[in-house]
Design a protein around this motif. Structure first.
Motif, short mmCIF file in Angstrom:
data_model
loop_
_atom_site.label_atom_id
_atom_site.label_comp_id
_atom_site.label_asym_id
_atom_site.label_seq_id
_atom_site.Cartn_x
_atom_site.Cartn_y
_atom_site.Cartn_z
N ALA A 1 10.11 -48.43 -16.52
CA ALA A 1 10.36 -47.08 -17.05
C ALA A 1 9.58 -46.05 -16.24
O ALA A 1 10.08 -44.96 -15.94
CB ALA A 1 9.96 -47.02 -18.52
N THR A 2 8.35 -46.39 -15.87
CA THR A 2 7.53 -45.49 -15.07
C THR A 2 8.17 -45.23 -13.71
O THR A 2 8.21 -44.09 -13.22
CB THR A 2 6.12 -46.07 -14.87
N GLU A 3 8.69 -46.30 -13.11
CA GLU A 3 9.32 -46.17 -11.79
C GLU A 3 10.60 -45.32 -11.88
O GLU A 3 10.87 -44.48 -11.00
CB GLU A 3 9.65 -47.56 -11.23
N GLN A 4 11.38 -45.52 -12.95
CA GLN A 4 12.60 -44.72 -13.10
C GLN A 4 12.26 -43.24 -13.29
O GLN A 4 12.96 -42.36 -12.77
CB GLN A 4 13.44 -45.22 -14.29
N ALA A 5 11.19 -42.98 -14.03
CA ALA A 5 10.75 -41.60 -14.24
C ALA A 5 10.30 -40.97 -12.92
O ALA A 5 10.59 -39.79 -12.65
CB ALA A 5 9.62 -41.56 -15.26
N ARG A 6 9.63 -41.75 -12.08
CA ARG A 6 9.19 -41.24 -10.78
C ARG A 6 10.38 -40.91 -9.89
O ARG A 6 10.42 -39.87 -9.22
CB ARG A 6 8.29 -42.27 -10.08
N LEU A 7 11.38 -41.81 -9.89
CA LEU A 7 12.58 -41.58 -9.08
C LEU A 7 13.32 -40.33 -9.55
O LEU A 7 13.80 -39.53 -8.73
CB LEU A 7 13.51 -42.80 -9.17
N LYS A 8 13.38 -40.15 -10.86
CA LYS A 8 14.05 -38.96 -11.40
C LYS A 8 13.30 -37.69 -11.00
O LYS A 8 13.91 -36.69 -10.60
CB LYS A 8 14.14 -39.05 -12.93
N ASP A 9 11.97 -37.74 -11.08
CA ASP A 9 11.16 -36.58 -10.72
C ASP A 9 11.35 -36.24 -9.25
O ASP A 9 11.49 -35.06 -8.88
CB ASP A 9 9.68 -36.89 -11.02
N ASP A 10 11.36 -37.25 -8.39
CA ASP A 10 11.59 -37.02 -6.96
C ASP A 10 12.96 -36.40 -6.73
O ASP A 10 13.12 -35.49 -5.90
CB ASP A 10 11.48 -38.33 -6.18
N PHE A 11 13.96 -36.91 -7.45
CA PHE A 11 15.32 -36.39 -7.29
C PHE A 11 15.40 -34.92 -7.71
O PHE A 11 16.06 -34.11 -7.05
CB PHE A 11 16.31 -37.23 -8.12
N GLU A 12 14.74 -34.58 -8.82
CA GLU A 12 14.76 -33.19 -9.28
C GLU A 12 14.12 -32.26 -8.24
O GLU A 12 14.51 -31.10 -8.10
CB GLU A 12 14.00 -33.06 -10.62
N LYS A 13 13.15 -32.78 -7.49
CA LYS A 13 12.47 -31.96 -6.48
C LYS A 13 13.28 -31.82 -5.20
O LYS A 13 13.35 -30.74 -4.61
CB LYS A 13 11.11 -32.57 -6.15
N ASN A 14 13.90 -32.93 -4.75
CA ASN A 14 14.53 -32.90 -3.43
C ASN A 14 16.05 -33.04 -3.44
O ASN A 14 16.70 -32.83 -2.41
CB ASN A 14 13.92 -33.96 -2.51
#
Length: 276
Positions: A1-14
């Motif tokens: 879940a933590t990794e999916q949240a990180r990927l989503k956060d990166d996607f929202e940024k870039n």
């Protein structure tokens, strides 16, 4: 879940769709290998990714399709660790689609079902007995008839088009299955892979099957559809492939589209979607 949240956060940024879908696949690869190792799965078995996951692509809410390949004579019913493996994957929050088969069973299912054959076409080794997986690859390559495969995929496509009224211009299109959607891009690459023309748009261009201009257009269209599907999954918080009226305005906002004097933002979005 933590990794999916990180990927989503990166996607929202870039806004990098490719990084997200490949990143999620790599994350799940790592998780599956850890669980496979932790359960000390029997030697002689192989774990493979199939379908879209086999391609190394996982959208935010996409199913994780796997194949547990077992040798001839292996009694699945007496091996509790296979059930523990599947149960464990569900327990950690993955939507799992799984099959447990021998090579002969894969061949039988593949010969009678073009969908299964397509799923196995993109199979990718994850863990376990690599030699068993390589045997499967050799057998499947030997029985694959590119022309027969092409005709079957064309027929399958025609039937899919009929289900969607032969039009990409539905008011609430399915970005995966509707004419002009993701599935049409997949069909081209599946047929190309079966005919050994290449496994990517770049590979097709290198064989002069795409012009430089066509390569640019198809990559742009694919990226737009990826962005739309990713954002749709996040907006709906589940595997939703339809651009429903309820989602179109939110999707337009995610694309940072503005209303014009004559069009709502959702209409600007849909016009862009139909062009792609």
């Amino acid at each position: 879940a933590t990794e999916q949240a990180r990927l989503k956060d990166d996607f929202e940024k870039n806004g990098d769709a490719e990084a997200l879908i490949h990143g999620r696949a790599r994350s799940v690869d790592h998780l599956l290998r850890r669980i496979w190792s932790a359960l000390d799965m029997p030697s002689g078995l192989a774990l493979a990714a199939v379908g879209g996951y086999g391609r190394g692509e996982l959208f935010p809410a996409s199913d994780v399709d796997i194949l547990v390949l077992v040798p001839d004579g292996f009694d699945v019913a007496t091996e509790p660790r296979i059930e523990q493996l599947i149960g464990g994957l569900w327990d950690v929050g993955l939507e799992i689609g799984h099959s447990v088969r021998t090579i002969d069973e894969c061949v039988t299912w593949s010969s009678g079902d073009i969908t299964v054959q397509t799923t196995l076409l993109e199979a990718r080794f994850l863990d376990g007995d690599r030699s068993l997986f390589e045997q499967l690859e050799l057998v499947l390559a030997r029985i694959l008839d590119p022309l027969k495969f092409f005709k079957a995929k064309r027929l399958e496509q025609e039937e899919r088009y009929a289900r969607f009224n032969e039009t990409p211009y539905s008011l609430e299109p399915n970005c995966k299955e509707s004419p002009g959607g993701f599935r049409d891009l997949h069909v081209i690459l599946w047929v190309a892979r079966a005919a050994r023309f290449g496994t990517s748009w770049r590979g097709l261009a290198d064989r002069d099957l795409l012009t430089t201009e066509e390569l640019r257009h198809i990559r742009q269209a694919e990226n737009f559809l990826r962005l739309a599907r990713i954002r749709l999954h996040y907006i709906a918080r589940r595997k939703e492939e339809r651009l429903l009226f309820d989602h179109q305005e939110k999707l337009a906002q995610a694309f940072k589209l503005q209303a014009t004097a004559s069009k709502r933002a959702s209409e600007v979005l849909m016009q862009r979607y139909f062009r792609n």
